[in-house]
Design a protein around this motif. Structure first.
Motif, mmCIF file in Angstrom:
data_model
loop_
_atom_site.group_PDB
_atom_site.id
_atom_site.type_symbol
_atom_site.label_atom_id
_atom_site.label_comp_id
_atom_site.label_asym_id
_atom_site.label_seq_id
_atom_site.Cartn_x
_atom_site.Cartn_y
_atom_site.Cartn_z
ATOM 1 N N HIS A 10 3.331 14.946 -13.283
ATOM 2 C CA HIS A 10 2.356 15.379 -14.282
ATOM 3 C C HIS A 10 1.272 16.225 -13.615
ATOM 4 O O HIS A 10 0.099 15.835 -13.594
ATOM 5 C CB HIS A 10 1.718 14.165 -14.984
ATOM 6 C CG HIS A 10 2.723 13.228 -15.582
ATOM 7 N ND1 HIS A 10 3.206 12.129 -14.901
ATOM 8 C CD2 HIS A 10 3.337 13.230 -16.789
ATOM 9 C CE1 HIS A 10 4.084 11.491 -15.674
ATOM 10 N NE2 HIS A 10 4.175 12.143 -16.825
ATOM 11 N N THR A 62 -3.306 16.267 -13.231
ATOM 12 C CA THR A 62 -4.062 16.285 -11.980
ATOM 13 C C THR A 62 -4.997 17.483 -11.954
ATOM 14 O O THR A 62 -6.162 17.389 -11.553
ATOM 15 C CB THR A 62 -3.107 16.359 -10.775
ATOM 16 O OG1 THR A 62 -2.211 15.245 -10.858
ATOM 17 C CG2 THR A 62 -3.857 16.311 -9.475
ATOM 18 N N ARG A 84 3.843 1.502 -1.334
ATOM 19 C CA ARG A 84 4.370 1.631 -2.697
ATOM 20 C C ARG A 84 3.329 2.240 -3.629
ATOM 21 O O ARG A 84 3.635 3.122 -4.440
ATOM 22 C CB ARG A 84 4.786 0.253 -3.222
ATOM 23 C CG ARG A 84 6.121 -0.257 -2.706
ATOM 24 C CD ARG A 84 6.350 -1.645 -3.212
ATOM 25 N NE ARG A 84 7.686 -2.139 -2.894
ATOM 26 C CZ ARG A 84 8.034 -3.416 -2.966
ATOM 27 N NH1 ARG A 84 7.144 -4.324 -3.349
ATOM 28 N NH2 ARG A 84 9.260 -3.800 -2.660
ATOM 29 N N THR A 85 2.088 1.758 -3.517
ATOM 30 C CA THR A 85 1.020 2.280 -4.371
ATOM 31 C C THR A 85 0.841 3.776 -4.158
ATOM 32 O O THR A 85 0.736 4.554 -5.120
ATOM 33 C CB THR A 85 -0.299 1.547 -4.072
ATOM 34 O OG1 THR A 85 -0.150 0.158 -4.365
ATOM 35 C CG2 THR A 85 -1.436 2.114 -4.911
ATOM 36 N N SER A 86 0.820 4.190 -2.898
ATOM 37 C CA SER A 86 0.654 5.609 -2.591
ATOM 38 C C SER A 86 1.821 6.427 -3.126
ATOM 39 O O SER A 86 1.633 7.489 -3.729
ATOM 40 C CB SER A 86 0.520 5.814 -1.081
ATOM 41 O OG SER A 86 -0.646 5.188 -0.579
ATOM 42 N N ILE A 102 3.893 5.749 -5.572
ATOM 43 C CA ILE A 102 3.870 5.801 -7.036
ATOM 44 C C ILE A 102 2.827 6.811 -7.516
ATOM 45 O O ILE A 102 3.066 7.598 -8.438
ATOM 46 C CB ILE A 102 3.581 4.403 -7.621
ATOM 47 C CG1 ILE A 102 4.785 3.477 -7.390
ATOM 48 C CG2 ILE A 102 3.257 4.487 -9.110
ATOM 49 C CD1 ILE A 102 4.517 2.032 -7.737
ATOM 50 N N GLU A 103 1.653 6.796 -6.875
ATOM 51 C CA GLU A 103 0.605 7.743 -7.259
ATOM 52 C C GLU A 103 1.048 9.178 -7.018
ATOM 53 O O GLU A 103 0.829 10.064 -7.856
ATOM 54 C CB GLU A 103 -0.677 7.441 -6.472
ATOM 55 C CG GLU A 103 -1.359 6.144 -6.887
ATOM 56 C CD GLU A 103 -2.558 5.828 -6.025
ATOM 57 O OE1 GLU A 103 -2.754 6.551 -5.003
ATOM 58 O OE2 GLU A 103 -3.301 4.883 -6.339
ATOM 59 N N TRP A 104 1.703 9.429 -5.878
ATOM 60 C CA TRP A 104 2.138 10.788 -5.555
ATOM 61 C C TRP A 104 3.256 11.240 -6.490
ATOM 62 O O TRP A 104 3.301 12.401 -6.894
ATOM 63 C CB TRP A 104 2.583 10.862 -4.104
ATOM 64 C CG TRP A 104 1.464 10.610 -3.138
ATOM 65 C CD1 TRP A 104 0.126 10.763 -3.372
ATOM 66 C CD2 TRP A 104 1.574 10.122 -1.802
ATOM 67 N NE1 TRP A 104 -0.597 10.407 -2.263
ATOM 68 C CE2 TRP A 104 0.249 10.009 -1.283
ATOM 69 C CE3 TRP A 104 2.654 9.771 -0.985
ATOM 70 C CZ2 TRP A 104 -0.002 9.577 0.010
ATOM 71 C CZ3 TRP A 104 2.395 9.335 0.304
ATOM 72 C CH2 TRP A 104 1.090 9.233 0.807
ATOM 73 N N ARG A 114 0.828 -1.205 0.000
ATOM 74 C CA ARG A 114 0.000 0.000 0.000
ATOM 75 C C ARG A 114 0.861 1.253 0.000
ATOM 76 O O ARG A 114 0.516 2.256 -0.649
ATOM 77 C CB ARG A 114 -0.926 -0.015 1.221
ATOM 78 C CG ARG A 114 -1.997 -1.105 1.164
ATOM 79 C CD ARG A 114 -2.884 -1.092 2.382
ATOM 80 N NE ARG A 114 -3.907 -2.137 2.322
ATOM 81 C CZ ARG A 114 -4.829 -2.344 3.266
ATOM 82 N NH1 ARG A 114 -4.842 -1.565 4.345
ATOM 83 N NH2 ARG A 114 -5.712 -3.300 3.134
ATOM 84 N N ASP A 164 3.704 10.184 -9.547
ATOM 85 C CA ASP A 164 3.096 10.410 -10.856
ATOM 86 C C ASP A 164 2.382 11.756 -10.877
ATOM 87 O O ASP A 164 2.462 12.506 -11.859
ATOM 88 C CB ASP A 164 2.119 9.283 -11.173
ATOM 89 C CG ASP A 164 1.605 9.362 -12.605
ATOM 90 O OD1 ASP A 164 2.427 9.357 -13.527
ATOM 91 O OD2 ASP A 164 0.375 9.428 -12.783
ATOM 92 N N ALA A 165 1.698 12.090 -9.786
ATOM 93 C CA ALA A 165 0.998 13.370 -9.715
ATOM 94 C C ALA A 165 1.976 14.528 -9.717
ATOM 95 O O ALA A 165 1.730 15.587 -10.312
ATOM 96 C CB ALA A 165 0.124 13.410 -8.459
#
Length: 209
Positions: free
Chosen positions: A202, A206, A190-192, A194-196, A188, A198-199
């Motif tokens: 880019h 967002t 890692r997922t967070s 990666i999302e942050w 979880r 990416d945001a």
């Protein structure tokens, strides 16, 4: 003996993915020798794990002003508890468990006191303390800031396994939870992250969303 060891220049982390087990075995052997009264062995033990302990207490939320004190406190507690260390777990796992208790005790002690440093000072100091070659955390993104945004349990699991390189089983022992829980927390985290990331890379996407 302890003060000179902690104030000396700390060598790079001794853990290596290729020989991590043998390194941990050496550190555990030093701890057992120190238990028998060998001062040189305790000095080697301190030097081998000083960096890991300081990184761990920092990422658990210690500000720069208290991280050094908590690191010192951890080794003082370890020195006082060496007579109970029997080598059933690695000395690294044993020491990080002591560090975790030191952080918890420190939080409880200062829970009613105002923080001595503001967020920006803490983040900039934490960022300066981080290695610059961690994969996936470049382009000016502060790893400390990202980790600080994670829930405490996920941050701890990520730091133990991904930054300090501990096996999931050892991380579970330190955190006092099942191995599966550690794996879930790391996934979880890692997922967070990666999302942050990416945001951050880019921001126009967002904003448009």
């Amino acid at each position: 003996m302890l003060a000179p060891a902690l104030s000396s220049t700390t060598p790079p982390s001794t853990r290596d993915d290729r020989n991590g087990e043998s390194t941990d075995a050496s550190i555990t052997a030093w701890a057992l020798a120190a238990r028998s009264g060998d001062p040189d062995a305790f000095d080697l033990f301190v030097r081998a794990l000083h960096r890991d302990v300081r990184r761990y207490v920092t990422f658990l939320g210690a500000d720069p002003q208290s991280a050094d004190d908590l690191t010192q406190d951890t080794f003082l507690r370890a020195l006082g508890s060496l007579h109970r260390f029997e080598g059933r777990s690695s000395a690294r796992t044993w020491l990080l468990s002591i560090a975790r208790r030191a952080v918890i005790d420190n939080f409880r002690h200062h829970s009613c006191r105002p923080r001595l440093s503001d967020t920006e000072d803490w983040l900039s100091a934490a960022e300066r303390a981080q290695p610059r070659d961690l994969p996936g955390f470049d382009d000016g993104i502060a790893l400390a800031e990202l980790l600080d945004a994670l829930p405490a349990d996920r941050r701890e699991a990520f730091v133990l396994t991904q930054l300090l390189g501990l096996p999931y089983a050892e991380a579970a022992g330190i955190s006092d939870c099942p191995v599966g829980t550690v794996r879930s927390r790391v996934a979880r985290a890692r997922t967070s992250l990666i999302e942050w990331l990416d945001a951050a890379e880019h921001p126009q996407m967002t904003t448009a969303a």
